[in-house]
Design a protein around this motif. Structure first.
Motif, PDB file in Angstrom:
ATOM      1  N   TRP A  71       0.837  -1.181   0.170  1.00 21.08           N
ATOM      2  CA  TRP A  71      -0.058  -0.001   0.161  1.00 21.08           C
ATOM      3  C   TRP A  71       0.946   1.154   0.089  1.00 21.08           C
ATOM      4  O   TRP A  71       1.775   1.370   0.932  1.00 21.08           O
ATOM      5  N   ALA A  72       0.575   2.237  -0.963  1.00 22.11           N
ATOM      6  CA  ALA A  72       1.277   3.468  -0.981  1.00 22.11           C
ATOM      7  C   ALA A  72       0.280   4.228  -0.540  1.00 22.11           C
ATOM      8  O   ALA A  72      -0.829   4.567  -1.203  1.00 22.11           O
ATOM      9  N   THR A  73       0.369   4.881   0.392  1.00 24.60           N
ATOM     10  CA  THR A  73      -0.749   5.841   0.988  1.00 24.60           C
ATOM     11  C   THR A  73      -0.670   7.106   0.320  1.00 24.60           C
ATOM     12  O   THR A  73       0.171   7.491  -0.493  1.00 24.60           O
ATOM     13  N   PRO A  74      -1.804   7.722   0.468  1.00 23.29           N
ATOM     14  CA  PRO A  74      -1.977   9.126  -0.217  1.00 23.29           C
ATOM     15  C   PRO A  74      -0.875  10.170   0.420  1.00 23.29           C
ATOM     16  O   PRO A  74      -0.127   9.829   1.594  1.00 23.29           O
ATOM     17  N   ASP A  75      -0.478  10.975  -0.281  1.00 23.50           N
ATOM     18  CA  ASP A  75       0.363  12.091   0.199  1.00 23.50           C
ATOM     19  C   ASP A  75      -0.184  12.978   1.633  1.00 23.50           C
ATOM     20  O   ASP A  75      -1.134  13.193   1.734  1.00 23.50           O
ATOM     21  N   PHE A  76       1.065  13.226   2.314  1.00 23.39           N
ATOM     22  CA  PHE A  76       0.811  14.276   3.491  1.00 23.39           C
ATOM     23  C   PHE A  76       1.854  15.315   3.524  1.00 23.39           C
ATOM     24  O   PHE A  76       3.112  14.787   3.129  1.00 23.39           O
ATOM     25  N   ALA A  77       1.775  16.315   4.235  1.00 23.70           N
ATOM     26  CA  ALA A  77       2.801  17.372   4.406  1.00 23.70           C
ATOM     27  C   ALA A  77       2.835  17.686   5.697  1.00 23.70           C
ATOM     28  O   ALA A  77       2.076  18.376   6.245  1.00 23.70           O
ATOM     29  N   PRO A  78       4.130  17.296   6.559  1.00 23.74           N
ATOM     30  CA  PRO A  78       4.188  17.837   7.962  1.00 23.74           C
ATOM     31  C   PRO A  78       4.447  19.449   7.935  1.00 23.74           C
ATOM     32  O   PRO A  78       4.917  19.844   7.164  1.00 23.74           O
ATOM     33  N   ARG A  79       4.064  19.718   9.146  1.00 15.73           N
ATOM     34  CA  ARG A  79       4.429  21.181   9.286  1.00 15.73           C
ATOM     35  C   ARG A  79       5.484  21.708  10.172  1.00 15.73           C
ATOM     36  O   ARG A  79       5.710  22.589  10.842  1.00 15.73           O
ATOM     37  N   SER A  80       6.299  20.441  10.258  1.00 13.04           N
ATOM     38  CA  SER A  80       7.710  20.763  11.075  1.00 13.04           C
ATOM     39  C   SER A  80       8.797  19.779  10.409  1.00 13.04           C
ATOM     40  O   SER A  80       8.534  19.016   9.420  1.00 13.04           O
ATOM     41  N   ARG A  81       9.929  19.785  11.092  1.00  8.59           N
ATOM     42  CA  ARG A  81      11.001  18.914  10.533  1.00  8.59           C
ATOM     43  C   ARG A  81      11.038  17.507  11.235  1.00  8.59           C
ATOM     44  O   ARG A  81      11.762  16.467  10.677  1.00  8.59           O
ATOM     45  N   THR A 134       6.943  19.795   2.669  1.00  9.97           N
ATOM     46  CA  THR A 134       7.325  18.887   1.602  1.00  9.97           C
ATOM     47  C   THR A 134       6.326  17.810   1.785  1.00  9.97           C
ATOM     48  O   THR A 134       6.247  17.157   2.741  1.00  9.97           O
ATOM     49  N   ALA A 135       5.819  17.224   0.673  1.00 13.43           N
ATOM     50  CA  ALA A 135       4.871  16.149   0.675  1.00 13.43           C
ATOM     51  C   ALA A 135       5.794  14.982   0.748  1.00 13.43           C
ATOM     52  O   ALA A 135       6.635  14.488   0.049  1.00 13.43           O
ATOM     53  N   TYR A 136       5.303  13.832   1.507  1.00 10.55           N
ATOM     54  CA  TYR A 136       5.752  12.394   1.578  1.00 10.55           C
ATOM     55  C   TYR A 136       4.501  11.663   1.567  1.00 10.55           C
ATOM     56  O   TYR A 136       3.367  12.012   1.723  1.00 10.55           O
ATOM     57  N   TYR A 137       4.741  10.272   1.555  1.00  5.67           N
ATOM     58  CA  TYR A 137       3.754   9.234   1.639  1.00  5.67           C
ATOM     59  C   TYR A 137       4.509   8.047   2.233  1.00  5.67           C
ATOM     60  O   TYR A 137       5.621   7.966   2.405  1.00  5.67           O
ATOM     61  N   MET A 138       3.865   6.887   2.643  1.00  7.80           N
ATOM     62  CA  MET A 138       4.245   5.652   2.964  1.00  7.80           C
ATOM     63  C   MET A 138       3.992   4.471   2.017  1.00  7.80           C
ATOM     64  O   MET A 138       3.158   4.661   1.359  1.00  7.80           O
ATOM     65  N   ARG A 139       5.113   3.872   2.134  1.00  9.60           N
ATOM     66  CA  ARG A 139       4.955   2.494   1.352  1.00  9.60           C
ATOM     67  C   ARG A 139       4.971   1.431   2.433  1.00  9.60           C
ATOM     68  O   ARG A 139       5.827   1.393   3.240  1.00  9.60           O
ATOM     69  N   ILE A 140       3.907   0.783   2.531  1.00 10.61           N
ATOM     70  CA  ILE A 140       3.738  -0.225   3.383  1.00 10.61           C
ATOM     71  C   ILE A 140       3.852  -1.820   2.656  1.00 10.61           C
ATOM     72  O   ILE A 140       2.848  -1.985   1.746  1.00 10.61           O
ATOM     73  N   TYR A 141       4.567  -2.503   3.228  1.00 14.97           N
ATOM     74  CA  TYR A 141       4.668  -3.976   2.419  1.00 14.97           C
ATOM     75  C   TYR A 141       4.438  -5.056   3.424  1.00 14.97           C
ATOM     76  O   TYR A 141       4.884  -5.054   4.782  1.00 14.97           O
ATOM     77  N   LEU A 142       3.701  -5.990   2.878  1.00 19.14           N
ATOM     78  CA  LEU A 142       3.468  -7.251   3.745  1.00 19.14           C
ATOM     79  C   LEU A 142       4.183  -8.492   3.039  1.00 19.14           C
ATOM     80  O   LEU A 142       4.376  -8.653   1.883  1.00 19.14           O
ATOM     81  N   LYS A 143       4.708  -9.288   3.988  1.00 17.96           N
ATOM     82  CA  LYS A 143       5.553 -10.477   3.618  1.00 17.96           C
ATOM     83  C   LYS A 143       4.723 -11.586   4.231  1.00 17.96           C
ATOM     84  O   LYS A 143       4.579 -11.865   5.404  1.00 17.96           O
ATOM     85  N   GLY A 144       4.157 -12.275   3.350  1.00 20.61           N
ATOM     86  CA  GLY A 144       3.320 -13.377   3.827  1.00 20.61           C
ATOM     87  C   GLY A 144       1.843 -13.108   2.874  1.00 20.61           C
ATOM     88  O   GLY A 144       1.775 -12.981   1.884  1.00 20.61           O
ATOM     89  N   LYS A 145       0.842 -13.332   3.632  1.00 21.40           N
ATOM     90  CA  LYS A 145      -0.579 -13.311   3.232  1.00 21.40           C
ATOM     91  C   LYS A 145      -0.894 -11.730   3.180  1.00 21.40           C
ATOM     92  O   LYS A 145      -0.383 -11.185   4.002  1.00 21.40           O
TER      93      LYS A 145
END
Length: 157
Positions: A71-81, A134-145
């Motif tokens: 799952w590649a999540t939608p983008d989000f932009a933090p308001r701090s470092r 700056t915009a970021y997103y998460m990549r979530i990988y599952l190993k198994g089912k």
């Protein structure tokens, strides 16, 4: 007798004047007493306001995804470092593992890699130093089912 009357009148005048003089600071102090009591209350309000500003603030999620292995999540932009992301999944005891990567959207660069954890319903946290706005997103990988995944993102201020 006139001296006595004059002396009594003078004494009464002094006593009356002293009474008014003593009452005047008390009358002046009465309005400032609540102001003095509200000053610590105002300080407490400022402390609560700054406490509300300091800490972790949700910027995206929590969102769930149907059973998946990626799952590649939608983008989000933090308001701090400082950015923190959380994810979890449930496996029903089949030993499935998952991993989170934080990715900068503009160039697809992985800025922080998380380790592998078991899908046991507990939250995995990955913290990253980022650029504010700056915009970021998460990549979530599952190993198994494939399993349902839930994720959210925070910034620290």
């Amino acid at each position: 007798m006139t001296v006595r009357k004059s002396l009594a009148l003078a004494t009464a005048t002094v006593a009356l004047g002293s009474g008014l003089a003593l009452a005047a600071p008390a009358a002046q102090a009465a309005p400032s007493a609540p102001a003095a009591q509200s000053a610590p209350g105002a300080a407490a309000a400022r402390t609560e306001a700054s406490a509300a500003k300091a800490g972790w603030h949700l910027i995206w999620g929590p969102k769930s995804h149907k059973p998946t292995k990626y799952w590649a999540t939608p983008d989000f932009a933090p308001r701090s470092r400082t950015l923190g992301v959380n994810a979890r999944c449930w496996n029903g005891g089949d030993g499935t593992k998952y991993k989170i990567d934080v990715v900068r959207t503009r160039d697809k660069k992985v800025v922080k890699k998380g380790g592998w954890g078991y899908c046991n319903g507990g939250w995995m946290t990955v913290k990253a130093s980022t650029s504010s706005g700056t915009a970021y997103y998460m990549r979530i990988y599952l190993k198994g089912k494939a399993h349902t995944v839930e994720a959210k993102a925070y910034y620290y201020r």
